[in-house]
Design an enzyme around this catalytic site. Structure first.
Site, PDB file in Angstrom:
ATOM      1  CG  LEU A   1     -10.184  -6.667 -11.827  1.00 18.30           C
ATOM      2  CD1 LEU A   1      -9.969  -5.172 -12.018  1.00 18.30           C
ATOM      3  CD2 LEU A   1     -11.028  -6.937 -10.582  1.00 18.30           C
TER       4      LEU A   1
ATOM      5  CD  GLU B   1      -5.103  -6.148 -25.552  1.00 16.00           C
ATOM      6  OE1 GLU B   1      -3.940  -6.265 -25.880  1.00 16.00           O
ATOM      7  OE2 GLU B   1      -5.952  -5.492 -26.210  1.00 16.00           O
TER       8      GLU B   1
ATOM      9  CG  ASP C   1      -0.643  -4.780 -17.360  1.00 10.39           C
ATOM     10  OD1 ASP C   1      -1.293  -4.230 -16.455  1.00 10.39           O
ATOM     11  OD2 ASP C   1       0.129  -5.727 -17.156  1.00 10.39           O
TER      12      ASP C   1
ATOM     13  CG  HIS D   1       2.183  -2.135 -15.522  1.00 11.26           C
ATOM     14  ND1 HIS D   1       1.879  -3.391 -15.053  1.00 11.26           N
ATOM     15  CD2 HIS D   1       3.246  -2.283 -16.356  1.00 11.26           C
ATOM     16  CE1 HIS D   1       2.719  -4.267 -15.587  1.00 11.26           C
ATOM     17  NE2 HIS D   1       3.551  -3.618 -16.375  1.00 11.26           N
TER      18      HIS D   1
ATOM     19  N   GLY E   1       0.784  -1.237   0.000  1.00  8.86           N
ATOM     20  CA  GLY E   1       0.000   0.000   0.000  1.00  8.86           C
ATOM     21  C   GLY E   1       0.810   1.278   0.000  1.00  8.86           C
ATOM     22  CB  SER E   2       4.233   2.264  -0.942  1.00 11.17           C
ATOM     23  OG  SER E   2       4.394   1.895  -2.282  1.00 11.17           O
ATOM     24  CG  ASN E   3       1.624   3.333  -5.842  1.00  4.69           C
ATOM     25  OD1 ASN E   3       1.999   4.374  -6.369  1.00  4.69           O
ATOM     26  ND2 ASN E   3       2.212   2.172  -6.047  1.00  4.69           N
TER      27      ASN E   3
ATOM     28  CG  MET F   1      -1.050  -8.322  -6.184  1.00  2.19           C
ATOM     29  SD  MET F   1      -0.195  -7.600  -7.602  1.00  2.19           S
ATOM     30  CE  MET F   1       0.679  -9.042  -8.176  1.00  2.19           C
ATOM     31  NE  ARG F   2      -9.173 -11.803  -7.201  1.00  2.00           N
ATOM     32  CZ  ARG F   2      -9.446 -13.105  -7.305  1.00  2.00           C
ATOM     33  NH1 ARG F   2      -8.624 -13.988  -6.802  1.00  2.00           N
ATOM     34  NH2 ARG F   2     -10.538 -13.515  -7.918  1.00  2.00           N
TER      35      ARG F   2
HETATM   36  C1  GRF Z   1       3.482  -1.151  -7.498  1.00  5.67           C
HETATM   37  O1  GRF Z   1       4.764  -1.362  -8.011  1.00  5.67           O
HETATM   38  C2  GRF Z   1       2.488  -0.988  -8.616  1.00  5.67           C
HETATM   39  O2  GRF Z   1       3.026  -0.404  -9.752  1.00  5.67           O
HETATM   40  C3  GRF Z   1       2.107  -2.417  -8.905  1.00  5.67           C
HETATM   41  O3  GRF Z   1       2.092  -3.050  -7.659  1.00  5.67           O
HETATM   42  C4  GRF Z   1       2.956  -2.373  -6.750  1.00  5.67           C
HETATM   43  C5  GRF Z   1       2.132  -1.992  -5.559  1.00  5.67           C
HETATM   44  O4  GRF Z   1       2.911  -1.444  -4.540  1.00  5.67           O
HETATM   45  N1  GRF Z   1       0.853  -2.471  -9.616  1.00  5.67           N
HETATM   46  P1  GRF Z   1       2.209  -0.756  -3.279  1.00  5.67           P
HETATM   47  O5  GRF Z   1       1.303  -1.808  -2.665  1.00  5.67           O
HETATM   48  O6  GRF Z   1       1.467   0.437  -3.758  1.00  5.67           O
HETATM   49  O7  GRF Z   1       3.330  -0.403  -2.360  1.00  5.67           O
END
Ligand code: GRF
Length: 196
Positions: free
Chosen positions: A95, A145, A147, A111, A14-16, A92-93
């Site tokens: 869809l 499709e 990515d 991505h 969850g860093s984003n 990480m699914r």
């Molecule tokens: C990131 O590298 C994002 O680009 C990818 O999964 C990772 C998620 O990282 N889709 P975080 O959970 O946001 O730290």
């Protein structure tokens, strides 16, 4: 100003999510994070969200008999929050097409590569192996499709001779944290919209 409602979907660190929530704290930010949903009950990002007074929900895919059943329940859960934007952040699914079609135009993802290069997994390792001099991150709309949806923003970083996937990944991640909030602002301010 009515802030646009954003839901963030995570599966892990969850860093984003953190970068987006931090940005949303700015008074003039055009969006607010209304909920965080995880398919993984142990996702670290859930703790950050809860500590920051954001509603969290867990929908464990292991408790569903099919991908369709999970996605239908997820769509219902999301609809309950009436979001303007659904941001996948390390969700990480894969869809289902029905889910993607239903939210099309409101569903975005980040991505860790310069799409269309290196769709899929292990992007940093593959970039090093391919010997490219530039790598980066992409925020894009999600279409059926994988990515391949329309690109909203990209950021480039150099690939250095001494890079390992971890070092390169950290350089890219820093850019992710910068462009994901920016992309959300563009959408929330209607400066960008999805077209088929
Ligand atoms: C990131 O590298 C994002 O680009 C990818 O999964 C990772 C998620 O990282 N889709 P975080 O959970 O946001 O730290």
């Amino acid at each position: 100003m009515l802030k646009k409602r954003v839901i963030i979907l995570i599966s892990g660190r969850g860093s984003n999510l953190q970068a987006i929530v931090n940005d949303s704290r700015n008074k003039n930010c055009p969006y607010q994070v209304v909920a965080v949903i995880s398919n993984n009950p142990l996702a670290e990002g859930l703790e950050f969200a809860a500590n920051n007074d954001i509603i969290t929900a867990i929908l464990n895919h292991k408790q569903f008999s099919s991908r369709e059943a999970f996605d239908q329940e997820l769509a219902k859960l999301i609809d309950g929050f009436q979001p303007d934007i659904i941001a996948l952040a390390g969700f990480m699914r894969i869809l289902t097409n029905d889910f993607v079609e239903y939210f099309k135009g409101r569903l975005i993802n980040i991505h860790p590569s310069l799409l269309p290069n290196f769709a899929g997994l292990h992007t940093h390792q593959r970039a090093i192996e391919a010997g490219v001099s530039e790598h980066g991150a992409t925020v894009h709309f999600v279409i059926t499709e994988v990515d391949a949806g329309q690109i909203i923003l990209q950021a480039k970083v150099p690939v250095l001779k001494t890079d390992t996937p971890e070092i390169l990944g950290a350089r890219v991640l820093e850019e992710e944290h910068r462009i994901y909030p920016q992309a959300l602002c563009l959408l929330a301010e209607n400066k960008i919209r999805f077209e088929n």
